[in-house]
Write a protein that holds these residues in place. Sequence first.
Motif, PDB file in Angstrom:
ATOM      1  N   VAL A  97      -7.157 -21.561  -1.859  1.00 39.17           N
ATOM      2  CA  VAL A  97      -8.334 -20.695  -1.933  1.00 39.17           C
ATOM      3  C   VAL A  97      -9.549 -21.539  -1.551  1.00 39.17           C
ATOM      4  O   VAL A  97      -9.610 -22.725  -1.858  1.00 39.17           O
ATOM      5  N   SER A  98     -10.531 -20.928  -0.896  1.00 40.46           N
ATOM      6  CA  SER A  98     -11.718 -21.699  -0.532  1.00 40.46           C
ATOM      7  C   SER A  98     -12.932 -20.803  -0.371  1.00 40.46           C
ATOM      8  O   SER A  98     -12.809 -19.589  -0.164  1.00 40.46           O
ATOM      9  N   ASP A  99     -14.096 -21.426  -0.490  1.00 42.35           N
ATOM     10  CA  ASP A  99     -15.368 -20.777  -0.169  1.00 42.35           C
ATOM     11  C   ASP A  99     -15.509 -19.414  -0.845  1.00 42.35           C
ATOM     12  O   ASP A  99     -15.718 -18.388  -0.197  1.00 42.35           O
ATOM     13  N   SER A 100     -15.428 -19.430  -2.177  1.00 44.14           N
ATOM     14  CA  SER A 100     -15.565 -18.199  -2.960  1.00 44.14           C
ATOM     15  C   SER A 100     -17.026 -17.794  -3.146  1.00 44.14           C
ATOM     16  O   SER A 100     -17.338 -16.621  -3.320  1.00 44.14           O
ATOM     17  N   HIS A 101     -17.928 -18.769  -3.157  1.00 44.94           N
ATOM     18  CA  HIS A 101     -19.375 -18.527  -3.216  1.00 44.94           C
ATOM     19  C   HIS A 101     -19.770 -17.575  -4.349  1.00 44.94           C
ATOM     20  O   HIS A 101     -20.567 -16.647  -4.165  1.00 44.94           O
ATOM     21  N   ILE A 102     -19.202 -17.821  -5.522  1.00 41.86           N
ATOM     22  CA  ILE A 102     -19.564 -17.022  -6.697  1.00 41.86           C
ATOM     23  C   ILE A 102     -21.069 -17.161  -6.950  1.00 41.86           C
ATOM     24  O   ILE A 102     -21.625 -18.255  -6.909  1.00 41.86           O
ATOM     25  N   GLY A 103     -21.715 -16.034  -7.209  1.00 41.78           N
ATOM     26  CA  GLY A 103     -23.158 -16.024  -7.429  1.00 41.78           C
ATOM     27  C   GLY A 103     -23.958 -15.648  -6.204  1.00 41.78           C
ATOM     28  O   GLY A 103     -25.180 -15.478  -6.286  1.00 41.78           O
ATOM     29  N   ILE A 146      -8.755 -29.202 -12.719  1.00 38.92           N
ATOM     30  CA  ILE A 146      -8.454 -30.618 -12.489  1.00 38.92           C
ATOM     31  C   ILE A 146      -9.156 -31.011 -11.200  1.00 38.92           C
ATOM     32  O   ILE A 146      -8.888 -30.430 -10.144  1.00 38.92           O
ATOM     33  N   ARG A 147     -10.061 -31.962 -11.298  1.00 35.73           N
ATOM     34  CA  ARG A 147     -10.818 -32.389 -10.118  1.00 35.73           C
ATOM     35  C   ARG A 147     -10.036 -33.453  -9.366  1.00 35.73           C
ATOM     36  O   ARG A 147      -9.651 -34.481  -9.926  1.00 35.73           O
ATOM     37  N   LEU A 148      -9.802 -33.195  -8.099  1.00 30.10           N
ATOM     38  CA  LEU A 148      -9.006 -34.111  -7.283  1.00 30.10           C
ATOM     39  C   LEU A 148      -9.848 -35.288  -6.802  1.00 30.10           C
ATOM     40  O   LEU A 148     -11.048 -35.153  -6.552  1.00 30.10           O
ATOM     41  N   THR A 149      -9.196 -36.429  -6.643  1.00 29.74           N
ATOM     42  CA  THR A 149      -9.855 -37.650  -6.181  1.00 29.74           C
ATOM     43  C   THR A 149      -8.981 -38.319  -5.123  1.00 29.74           C
ATOM     44  O   THR A 149      -7.983 -37.760  -4.678  1.00 29.74           O
ATOM     45  N   ILE A 171      -0.900 -22.172 -15.003  1.00 27.77           N
ATOM     46  CA  ILE A 171      -1.049 -22.483 -13.581  1.00 27.77           C
ATOM     47  C   ILE A 171      -2.273 -23.389 -13.432  1.00 27.77           C
ATOM     48  O   ILE A 171      -3.402 -22.954 -13.682  1.00 27.77           O
ATOM     49  N   PRO A 172      -2.093 -24.646 -13.046  1.00 26.00           N
ATOM     50  CA  PRO A 172      -3.240 -25.550 -12.929  1.00 26.00           C
ATOM     51  C   PRO A 172      -4.136 -25.174 -11.756  1.00 26.00           C
ATOM     52  O   PRO A 172      -3.677 -24.666 -10.729  1.00 26.00           O
ATOM     53  N   PHE A 173      -5.434 -25.421 -11.928  1.00 27.34           N
ATOM     54  CA  PHE A 173      -6.448 -25.123 -10.916  1.00 27.34           C
ATOM     55  C   PHE A 173      -7.031 -26.447 -10.444  1.00 27.34           C
ATOM     56  O   PHE A 173      -7.787 -27.102 -11.156  1.00 27.34           O
ATOM     57  N   PHE A 174      -6.658 -26.851  -9.228  1.00 26.57           N
ATOM     58  CA  PHE A 174      -7.139 -28.104  -8.648  1.00 26.57           C
ATOM     59  C   PHE A 174      -8.338 -27.796  -7.747  1.00 26.57           C
ATOM     60  O   PHE A 174      -8.333 -26.822  -6.981  1.00 26.57           O
ATOM     61  N   VAL A 175      -9.369 -28.653  -7.795  1.00 31.55           N
ATOM     62  CA  VAL A 175     -10.609 -28.302  -7.123  1.00 31.55           C
ATOM     63  C   VAL A 175     -11.323 -29.533  -6.589  1.00 31.55           C
ATOM     64  O   VAL A 175     -11.191 -30.636  -7.134  1.00 31.55           O
ATOM     65  N   PRO A 184       4.538 -15.837  -9.327  1.00 27.04           N
ATOM     66  CA  PRO A 184       3.461 -16.757  -9.708  1.00 27.04           C
ATOM     67  C   PRO A 184       3.625 -18.106  -9.011  1.00 27.04           C
ATOM     68  O   PRO A 184       4.746 -18.597  -8.838  1.00 27.04           O
ATOM     69  N   VAL A 185       2.520 -18.702  -8.629  1.00 24.80           N
ATOM     70  CA  VAL A 185       2.571 -19.977  -7.915  1.00 24.80           C
ATOM     71  C   VAL A 185       2.619 -21.133  -8.905  1.00 24.80           C
ATOM     72  O   VAL A 185       2.378 -20.967 -10.106  1.00 24.80           O
ATOM     73  N   ASP A 186       2.907 -22.312  -8.375  1.00 30.82           N
ATOM     74  CA  ASP A 186       2.938 -23.509  -9.218  1.00 30.82           C
ATOM     75  C   ASP A 186       1.541 -24.074  -9.460  1.00 30.82           C
ATOM     76  O   ASP A 186       1.312 -24.769 -10.457  1.00 30.82           O
ATOM     77  N   ALA A 187       0.607 -23.807  -8.526  1.00 37.65           N
ATOM     78  CA  ALA A 187      -0.753 -24.351  -8.662  1.00 37.65           C
ATOM     79  C   ALA A 187      -1.682 -23.595  -7.728  1.00 37.65           C
ATOM     80  O   ALA A 187      -1.254 -22.959  -6.757  1.00 37.65           O
ATOM     81  N   VAL A 188      -2.984 -23.670  -8.049  1.00 39.88           N
ATOM     82  CA  VAL A 188      -4.032 -23.169  -7.163  1.00 39.88           C
ATOM     83  C   VAL A 188      -4.843 -24.365  -6.691  1.00 39.88           C
ATOM     84  O   VAL A 188      -5.205 -25.239  -7.484  1.00 39.88           O
ATOM     85  N   LEU A 189      -5.127 -24.384  -5.397  1.00 40.09           N
ATOM     86  CA  LEU A 189      -5.954 -25.440  -4.810  1.00 40.09           C
ATOM     87  C   LEU A 189      -7.206 -24.787  -4.223  1.00 40.09           C
ATOM     88  O   LEU A 189      -7.111 -23.936  -3.341  1.00 40.09           O
ATOM     89  N   HIS A 190      -8.376 -25.185  -4.738  1.00 36.76           N
ATOM     90  CA  HIS A 190      -9.642 -24.653  -4.231  1.00 36.76           C
ATOM     91  C   HIS A 190     -10.378 -25.771  -3.499  1.00 36.76           C
ATOM     92  O   HIS A 190     -10.695 -26.799  -4.084  1.00 36.76           O
ATOM     93  N   THR A 191     -10.674 -25.540  -2.196  1.00 29.63           N
ATOM     94  CA  THR A 191     -11.249 -26.611  -1.389  1.00 29.63           C
ATOM     95  C   THR A 191     -12.756 -26.476  -1.201  1.00 29.63           C
ATOM     96  O   THR A 191     -13.290 -26.739  -0.125  1.00 29.63           O
ATOM     97  N   GLY A 192     -13.463 -26.097  -2.257  1.00 30.44           N
ATOM     98  CA  GLY A 192     -14.909 -26.238  -2.270  1.00 30.44           C
ATOM     99  C   GLY A 192     -15.713 -24.966  -2.076  1.00 30.44           C
ATOM    100  O   GLY A 192     -15.232 -23.959  -1.569  1.00 30.44           O
ATOM    101  N   ASP A 193     -16.983 -25.042  -2.491  1.00 31.02           N
ATOM    102  CA  ASP A 193     -17.904 -23.909  -2.556  1.00 31.02           C
ATOM    103  C   ASP A 193     -17.332 -22.808  -3.438  1.00 31.02           C
ATOM    104  O   ASP A 193     -17.331 -21.624  -3.084  1.00 31.02           O
ATOM    105  N   LEU A 194     -16.873 -23.227  -4.616  1.00 33.09           N
ATOM    106  CA  LEU A 194     -16.511 -22.257  -5.651  1.00 33.09           C
ATOM    107  C   LEU A 194     -17.751 -21.433  -5.997  1.00 33.09           C
ATOM    108  O   LEU A 194     -17.677 -20.218  -6.182  1.00 33.09           O
ATOM    109  N   PHE A 195     -18.903 -22.109  -6.060  1.00 36.61           N
ATOM    110  CA  PHE A 195     -20.174 -21.449  -6.317  1.00 36.61           C
ATOM    111  C   PHE A 195     -21.046 -21.486  -5.063  1.00 36.61           C
ATOM    112  O   PHE A 195     -20.866 -22.332  -4.185  1.00 36.61           O
ATOM    113  N   ASP A 196     -22.014 -20.584  -5.013  1.00 37.77           N
ATOM    114  CA  ASP A 196     -22.831 -20.448  -3.809  1.00 37.77           C
ATOM    115  C   ASP A 196     -24.031 -21.372  -3.802  1.00 37.77           C
ATOM    116  O   ASP A 196     -24.593 -21.631  -2.745  1.00 37.77           O
TER     117      ASP A 196
END
Length: 401
Positions: free
Chosen positions: A8-14, A113-116, A85-89, A49-61
């Motif tokens: 998932v990416s670029d959700s721009h919540i707000g 979980i913030r990825l590094t 289901i872990p949420f990696f971001v 159901p998936v094993d994990a969600v990966l969000h690649t940025g701009d969760l917020f606007d």
Amino acid sequence: MTTTILHVSDSHIGCQQYRNDTRREDFLDAFEQALAVARGEHPDHDNDPVDAVLHTGDLFDDQLTSFDDVYACHEALRGLREANIPFFVIVGNHEIRRNTDFVDEFVLTGDAIRLTRTPTPVNNEVALYGVDSVKQPDWEETDLSLESADEGLFRLVAMHQLFSPPIDAVGHEASNILDLEPVLDRFGTDVDGIALGDCHERLGDTCRGVPVWYPGSTERTTRDTPHPSVDLLTIDPEGSPQFDRERLLLDTREFIEIDIEFGESDTFDLVERKVEEKAPVADAVVFVNVRGAENGVTKQEIHDHLHARGVTHADVTDERVVEAIAGDLDDLDTESEIDVDAELDEAIGELDISEEARELEEMLRHADPDLDDTRRRGNAKERFRALAAERFGDAATGGDA
């Protein structure tokens, strides 16, 4: 065994698009839909159901996202956590802050979980890495080296930048598209895939045989943004192929384009017919492009007609005005035209303001036109903090400026 990850990416919540509260709600709804897909509960899709969600940025606007939006995101992520289901971001350019980012709070509560650059294992099959958005002036100096992962894991890197590939840099207008190939060397270790954010169009390609892709945004951020979607990734390090990517569309508000070209004898009836051809328009975002002969039908009348039909937002562009002005350009005395920027510069030069204020005004008014408003404000805000620290000491930067 395979591992499934919802990208998932670029959700721009707000994002209050068109200054419309309904559109602001739409962005949150689209994100909640993505999480429903992750839980296997979206009515339009029959995935498990998936094993994990990966969000690649701009969760917020925005860097100044309201507490209401942060709280609503918290609630949505709580449902994902309850489903185990872990949420990696990672953090995107719209939301990145000087110190603590919004997602750090979600990490604190166990909702994310913030990825590094250190690998995070998933199912003992995938090693996830993350690199937050990097501002262009810092790009060459940023350390992109990744720690090595255990043998046999599929090494997937999440980043939030505009890269070519998969973007066609030749045909793209943006000046901040980076060459991806040198990045593979800067990683310092081999990778098997690069999951990207920042581009709102779903794209995919390979670079030196490594698959790279954007899943697209979860909501339309512009009138020409393609249909919002997420990507279902299926990874099997021992399989052939090891990696598969499937697009899953989200059920978002419809955007409708209506073209109206008036002849000299046409009346408002033509507007009614053209709108009816696109029916139903209720609850949609509608763009009307008007061309042709001037016949007395006004933009306001078209707006009123659309809102009477229950549209969420209407945007009417009347090119008849442009055509009329263009017809008079030959008579324009170009030597007498006013240079607006020069006039403003002269007026500001006469003001009794500090050099720091002049610098900030210059940053805002003469910024790179390719920068969006959020990035422009963010750059000015960072410079303000630096100037405040120089003048008043570190205590001046203790809170939000």
